[in-house]
Structure formats: structure tokens, C-alpha cells
Design a protein around this motif. Structure first.
Motif, mmCIF file in Angstrom:
data_model
loop_
_atom_site.group_PDB
_atom_site.id
_atom_site.type_symbol
_atom_site.label_atom_id
_atom_site.label_comp_id
_atom_site.label_asym_id
_atom_site.label_seq_id
_atom_site.Cartn_x
_atom_site.Cartn_y
_atom_site.Cartn_z
ATOM 1 N N SER A 1 14.567 38.733 23.812
ATOM 2 C CA SER A 1 14.901 38.358 24.619
ATOM 3 C C SER A 1 16.117 38.151 25.209
ATOM 4 N N GLU A 2 16.513 38.604 26.512
ATOM 5 C CA GLU A 2 18.394 38.003 26.710
ATOM 6 C C GLU A 2 18.443 36.648 26.594
ATOM 7 N N LEU B 1 16.664 42.114 19.683
ATOM 8 C CA LEU B 1 16.432 42.689 21.638
ATOM 9 C C LEU B 1 15.731 43.386 21.878
ATOM 10 N N ASN B 2 15.606 44.555 20.816
ATOM 11 C CA ASN B 2 14.840 46.034 21.106
ATOM 12 C C ASN B 2 13.289 46.170 20.138
ATOM 13 N N THR C 1 16.165 34.550 25.179
ATOM 14 C CA THR C 1 15.361 33.354 24.150
ATOM 15 C C THR C 1 16.406 32.248 23.409
ATOM 16 N N SER D 1 20.894 46.264 26.004
ATOM 17 C CA SER D 1 20.984 45.232 23.840
ATOM 18 C C SER D 1 22.085 46.174 23.739
ATOM 19 N N SER E 1 21.691 30.237 22.968
ATOM 20 C CA SER E 1 21.056 31.758 22.884
ATOM 21 C C SER E 1 21.831 32.845 22.242
ATOM 22 N N PHE E 2 21.281 34.443 22.116
ATOM 23 C CA PHE E 2 22.647 34.973 21.093
ATOM 24 C C PHE E 2 23.388 34.991 21.304
ATOM 25 N N TYR F 1 23.873 43.863 25.604
ATOM 26 C CA TYR F 1 24.504 42.211 25.903
ATOM 27 C C TYR F 1 25.486 41.783 25.183
ATOM 28 N N THR G 1 21.492 41.071 16.074
ATOM 29 C CA THR G 1 20.915 40.965 17.854
ATOM 30 C C THR G 1 20.410 42.263 17.832
#
Length: 705
Positions: free
Chosen positions: A377-378, A372-373, A380, A581, A407-408, A584, A368
Motif C-alpha cells: 500500500s501507499e 501497489l497492485n 508501506t 497506483s 515509503s515507496f 502515486y 512500484t
């Protein structure tokens, strides 16, 4: 006629005169030689005789203590009755008497005469055997039995006429106090006699701390800090008579005891961790596996408790384990084979630091961060479908569950495989569609390496495994190494799985395909990690990205109580990822014990006070049952448990991980012990009390940080 004047008489007198002359000359020569030896050379011969009548006996030092963070002794010393044989004196006995003495001693100590004689051989002599022969000084009595009963030792001392050349004395030996019933064998290690090569190397570098009769560390902190622990031997010169019997002491150089090693281990927590790991394995073996239709094998396991802010090891356990006491006084061939036996589970292997396993879904937080990097994105949202077609293979979700678009954070909490399949497919299609391109970019693999996987952590214990990142480079190298083997199988007739695999491998074994990327994203395939590596990575999630060097040692303290060396926490790297990230993922994992896959094992746990984050994993292994993983952390600690061939993460390891957390914070029911809990995320610096040799506790003087 006078008879004396006859020729016969004269001849007889002549003979007598000649004999007298000869006798006189012999006596003159003898007296002359005696005068030369006693008067002219007397001083020289007297000095030589004196030197030959004095022997140097090595006095082994008391090895240093090993204590936990609270000063509780983990390894100490005790006295042991040892029976030894003076080979010089034994060799002066008649053959019949020598044989009788050896048989008498063998019967007294319970050793076969043949084995006893083997122990008297010098290492390197014809017929000598490793771990049996004598590697010490030829003038030193050879120990042939340790920990003998006191009545046997006293009988030897009180009946010298029955035991000529036999010595009974008390010597220092390692002991294991086991506070809270702990084992900690893989942390502590063990000792064994120094080898000829090691002794030669020590002599070459003028290291006088070891000798032929020394025992040295072979594993764990006993090996890592051997030079600090061993001390300096002393020497006692004793006068002996012509038969080798000791007449008295001539001079003595006292031995110097070794230093105390203070560790970061908390024996109380270690005891809980060991019991919970053992109980988890025993319970799993009684649990039915619906997939294989038999009980779980649960053949091994490991658990790690680490300080998330420093990397210090609070507790670490491995199963199967062994009793380090079996090495004290020498180990039998049967015991030695058992420790290396695969049938016994290779007890010497530390599963926490040397065991390498597919991480399963505990891998997903790392993936994850990588996603995200690198473009995701958060916000997604991806489909958590029952399965995903990749190439010619259907990759299913666990139990074919379908959750729709999530989501993630939800993917982590529910451990959705197909969500991460789609992430992996995205990157593979964007960067790596050429399966032969070993230089193709792969953000997920890069992130795994960024968290330290595929490399040793730097733990201060010997023999750490590095794990493996099964990237394109590894796959190519593996193909080169195994091509001839599998291609040979491919040429043989057969239609089973091995032959089908060999055919595919022989043709395209070096290709990194889309399926490899998909497997990697959920911690499956050929990627393997150690429980310690996973603990360090989760520590980085806890502390904001710092990878600490895992450390067992905290300080070295002299026998007088002086702190000789402090081992400060050492940051080895920082994860190259955005703070957003990491934050999150950290917040997402808070939901796992509340509403995710760990929730059913953390009911009524005070999560509002102890902010545990977590991830479960069930790694599939071809031909075996699944590996159970639970990885958790809060602001202060990381708690990891793994049990191989034991089923699901939460189902198998969840209850034990909860018990460990309860022990860390003194939780009883819904209550938290304020003396142990760190609700606001801070922990007061811990002082290091030092356990002294007389049993007293030195006032705390060493800062933890």
C-alpha cells in the motif's frame, strides 16, 4: 587456214560462253534476291531495322522529400554530375582503343582501371562483386562515377573524340540539408541499389515502380516508407545508329516524383538532443571513474524525446552515428566495413531502438506499480538498510547508504536498492520458493510485461529490438541452449570466475533463485530494455496508463500538395493497474528533481511551472563500467537519456537532460517562454505545414491529433 576455226579457238570461245552464262546466272540470282528482299519482304525488314535502332532508356524519378513537423527539409534531392559508359558502343571499339578509353576515363574520375571494369560487369557474371557490379538494363549506360567535378563532366562532353562511349549528364541524388546541424541518420536511413532478388520479386508482383537501376530504402523511414517515396520511373526511347550513337528522341514517358513524408521530428529539438548527447559522451570520457581507476569509456549513447499523449517521436539520437551521405553514389568497401566495425562502435546500430541495456534504477517506478497492485500500500514502510543478505550473497545498497524505514515515494526519490530487494524477497517467498517451477506467479515480472517490456513497441522504423524479460521461462530456455557449452568448460581444469560460473550453471543453471528476483527488482541481471521501450513506459506513467505506438510519420503529401494519408496516433494497450497506483508513482517522481537524486542538477529550474518527474539509474554490467540513465517526463513530453559505460545517471546525463527540457519550453534562467510552455498540461493541436518542391510552404492543413 583461219585461226578462229582451229580447235583451240573453238575451245576458247566455248569457255567464254560458259563463263558468261555463269556470270549472267549469278547476276540473275542476285537481282532476284534483291527484288525479294526489297519488294516482297521490304516492309518486314524495314520494321525490324527500325525496332533495332530504338533503345529504351530508364529515367529515374525524383525521390520524395522527408520533412520535419514544421516543414523543414530533412532529406531532399540535388543534381549530381554522373559519368557513365555505354557498353554497347564501347564493345564496338578496337581492343587497343577500348583499353585507352577506360584508362583515360579512370584517370579523369580518379578510379583505378580495374575497379572501373568491375563496375561494367553485370551482376551474376563471372567475376562480378556485390555493391560493384551493374544490376540495371544492359542497354542503359552504366554509371561509373558520381559527384564528379563539373570541369571533368564538361571535358567529357566537349571532347567526344577522346571519350567515345562515355556519357556525362546530371542526375538526381539524395541530399541532407541538416537544419540546425542535425544528423538524424538512424531515423532517416539511407538508400542503396536494388538487388537481383528484390528486382525479381518486384517483377513477380508486377511492381513497375522499380527497375534494375533503382535505389531503394535500406533503413529508417527511407525503408519504412519506400513505396511512398520512390515515385514512378519514366522511359525515353532514343534512336541510335549502327554504332550505338544517339541520333535523337523517338518518344518519352515522363517520370512521376515521389511523395513527401511529413514526420513528427522537430529539427530544432533534434539538434539540441544530438549536441547534448555528444557533449555528454565527450565529457564522460574526460571524467575519472573511482571504481575502475580510469576515465569512463562512454562507448555509446541514446536519447529519446516523445510526445507523452500521442507516442509521436519529437527527437531521437544515437551515438556513434554515421553520415548518410556516404551511401550517395555508392559506398566504398572501407566505408562499409567501418559502419559494421565493432572497433568503431557499430555506427549503423541505433542505440535508441536496437541497443539493449540493463535499465538499472529507472526500473523502480514500474516495480512500484506492480507492488501497489499486489498487496503493498501507499502507507508501506520498509527498511532502506546498507545491505541485505539473500541466500549466501550480500546485496548492498548504492554506496552502502542507510536511510532507515522509508515509503515507496522516498525509495523512488532516493533510489534505495534494499527497499526494493525486500519487495522482491516478499513475492519470491510468497509465490516462488521452488526455483524449478517455471509457472510460479511473479507480480513484478507480470507488471514489467504489462508495461510492454520484452516486446517490440511497434515503432514505424525497421529493425527494432524487443528487449528481454529474464523470467523463469527465459532462464530455462537459456539453460537448454547453453548447457553443453558451459558443461564443457566445467570439465576443463581452472579456478577462475568463468570456470566457477560454468560449474554452477552446469548443475543448476535453470533455477530461478531468490537472487534473480532481487536483481530483477532494481533493473539488474539479465533483463534488458531499449531506450525507446523505457520512453513509452514512462509515457504511460504520464498519461494515466496508455501505451502509445511510437510513431515518426505524420502524413504523406503528394507533389501537388494533396494529403494522401494521415498517420493518426494509435494506442496499443492500457496498463492494467489501478489509477491510484499510477497517480502515486507520478506524484512521487515529482520529488526526484526537487529533493531526490536529480535535485543537484535541477537547481534554479522553474519546476513550479514545468512539472518534471524523474528517475535516475546506474546499471552495473559485468566487466564494464556502469550505464548512466536519466528518465524524465511531464504532462506533455518524455525525455530519456542513456550513456553506456559512463557512470551515474544524474552525474553524467543530468545536465544534458536539463538542457533538453530548457529547449522544449524555451527556458532562459528562471523564465519560461509562454509560447512554448504548457503549464496547465495542455498543448494546442499542431498544424502540419508542408514543404513543397519549389521551396514554398503549403498552408497548414493536417491536424496533429
Amino acid at each position: 587456214m583461219d585461226s578462229r576455226s582451229t580447235p583451240a579457238a573453238r575451245k576458247s570461245r566455248l569457255r567464254l560462253i560458259v563463263v558468261q552464262a555463269l556470270v549472267f546466272s549469278l547476276f540473275a540470282t542476285l537481282f532476284g534476291r534483291l527484288w525479294y528482299l526489297q519488294v516482297l519482304s521490304g516492309d518486314d525488314y524495314q520494321a525490324q531495322a527500325a525496332s533495332q535502332s530504338v533503345r529504351e532508356i530508364v529515367v529515374q524519378p525524383n525521390r520524395g522529400l522527408i520533412v520535419d513537423a514544421e516543414g523543414r527539409p530533412l532529406v531532399a534531392n540535388r543534381t549530381s554530375w554522373v559519368i557513365s559508359i555505354d557498353r554497347t558502343l564501347l564493345g564496338k571499339l578496337a581492343v587497343e582503343q577500348r583499353t585507352a578509353v577506360l584508362r583515360r576515363v579512370a584517370a579523369a574520375v580518379g578510379v583505378k582501371p580495374a575497379k572501373l571494369e568491375a563496375r561494367l560487369l553485370n551482376c551474376g557474371d563471372t567475376g562480378s562483386r556485390a555493391r560493384t557490379c551493374w544490376n540495371g538494363s544492359p542497354y542503359q549506360p552504366v554509371p561509373i562515377a558520381t559527384d564528379v567535378r563539373q570541369r571533368v563532366a564538361l571535358a567529357v562532353q566537349e571532347q567526344p573524340e577522346d571519350f567515345p562511349s562515355v556519357v556525362a549528364e546530371q542526375q538526381s541524388a539524395r541530399s541532407y540539408p541538416q537544419p540546425y546541424g542535425i544528423n538524424a541518420a538512424h531515423i532517416l536511413g539511407y538508400l542503396s541499389p536494388i538487388t537481383e532478388d528484390e528486382l525479381a520479386a518486384a517483377q513477380k508482383r508486377d511492381d513497375t515502380s522499380v527497375n534494375g537501376a533503382s535505389s531503394v530504402g535500406r533503413a529508417g523511414v527511407e525503408k519504412q516508407y519506400d513505396a511512398w517515396l520512390r515515385g514512378m520511373p519514366g522511359y525515353r526511347n532514343v534512336a541510335v545508329d549502327s554504332m550505338g550513337r544517339v541520333l535523337g528522341e523517338d518518344s518519352e514517358t515522363l517520370s512521376q516524383p515521389g511523395n513527401t513524408l511529413v514526420t513528427s521530428i522537430d529539427a530544432k529539438v533534434q539538434g539540441v538532443v544530438e549536441r547534448q548527447l555528444h557533449q555528454t559522451i565527450m565529457t564522460a570520457r574526460k571524467t575519472y571513474d573511482d571504481v575502475t581507476h580510469k576515465n569512463y569509456v562512454a562507448d555509446s549513447g541514446a536519447a529519446v524525446v516523445m510526445d507523452a499523449k500521442t507516442g509521436r517521436i519529437v527527437a531521437m539520437a544515437s551515438q556513434p552515428t554515421y553520415d548518410p551521405d556516404v551511401w550517395v553514389g555508392g559506398i566504398s568497401e572501407k566505408q562499409f566495413r567501418h559502419l559494421y566495425s565493432e572497433k568503431a562502435g557499430t555506427p549503423l546500430l541505433s542505440r535508441a531502438t536496437q541497443g539493449q541495456f540493463a535499465p538499472g534504477s529507472t526500473w523502480k517506478p514500474i516495480m512500484t506499480v506492480g507492488a501497489l497492485n499486489n498487496g503493498f500500500s501507499e502507507d508501506t514502510s520498509l527498511n532502506c538498510s546498507a545491505g541485505l543478505q539473500v541466500g549466501n550473497r550480500w546485496f548492498k545498497n548504492y554506496e552502502s547508504a542507510s536511510e532507515g524505514n522509508i515509503s515507496f515515494a522516498q525509495a523512488l526519490q532516493l533510489s534505495c536498492d534494499t527497499f526494493f530487494y525486500r519487495v522482491a524477497v516478499h513475492f519470491w517467498q510468497k509465490y516462488g520458493t521452488d526455483p524449478t517451477d517455471v509457472k510460479a506467479k511473479d507480480p513484478l515480472i507480470a507488471e514489467a510485461k504489462n508495461f510492454g517490456f520484452g516486446s517490440e513497441t511497434g515503432l514505424d522504423l525497421p529493425g527494432e529490438a524487443s528487449g528481454r524479460i529474464a523470467d523463469r521461462h527465459w532462464k530455462l530456455e537459456y539453460y537448454k541452449a547453453m548447457k553443453s557449452y558451459y558443461c564443457k568448460i566445467d570439465k576443463q581444469p581452472g579456478n577462475d570466475f568463468l570456470h566457477l560460473f560454468a560449474h554452477e550453471f552446469c548443475l543448476e543453471g535453470s533455477y530461478y533463485r531468490e537472487g534473480d528476483a532481487v536483481n530483477f527488482s532494481i533493473g539488474q541481471g539479465d533483463t534488458i530494455v531499449t531506450p525507446l521501450q523505457l520512453a513509452r513506459a514512462y509515457g504511460a506513467l504520464s498519461n494515466g496508463g496508455t501505451l502509445w505506438k511510437p510513431q515518426v510519420a505524420k502524413a504523406i503529401v503528394s507533389p501537388e500538395g494533396e494529403v494522401l494519408k494521415r498517420f493518426a496516433p494509435k494506442a496499443t494497450a492500457h496498463v492494467k493497474a489501478s489509477k491510484a497506483s499510477l497517480r502515486y508513482v507520478d506524484e512521487a517522481l515529482l520529488g526526484t528533481p526537487k529533493v531526490g537524486t536529480l535535485a543537484w542538477k535541477f537547481l534554479d529550474f522553474p519546476l513550479d511551472k514545468v512539472h518534471i518527474r524523474g528517475k535516475t539509474g546506474s546499471a552495473e554490467v559485468y566487466g564494464k563500467q556502469s550505464t548512466s540513465w536519466v528518465a524524465t517526463y511531464d504532462e506533455n513530453y518524455v525525455v530519456i537519456m542513456m550513456v553506456s559505460q559512463a557512470g551515474t545517471g544524474s552525474g553524467t546525463s543530468g545536465p544534458a537532460v536539463r538542457k533538453i527540457w530548457e529547449s522544449l519550453y524555451g527556458i532562459k534562467g528562471m523564465e519560461v517562454d509562454p509560447a512554448k510552455a504548457a503549464i496547465d498540461g495542455t498543448v494546442p493541436p499542431t498544424k502540419l505545414p508542408v514543404f513543397m518542391r519549389d521551396g514554398s510552404i503549403l498552408p497548414p492543413a493536417v491536424e496533429d491529433r
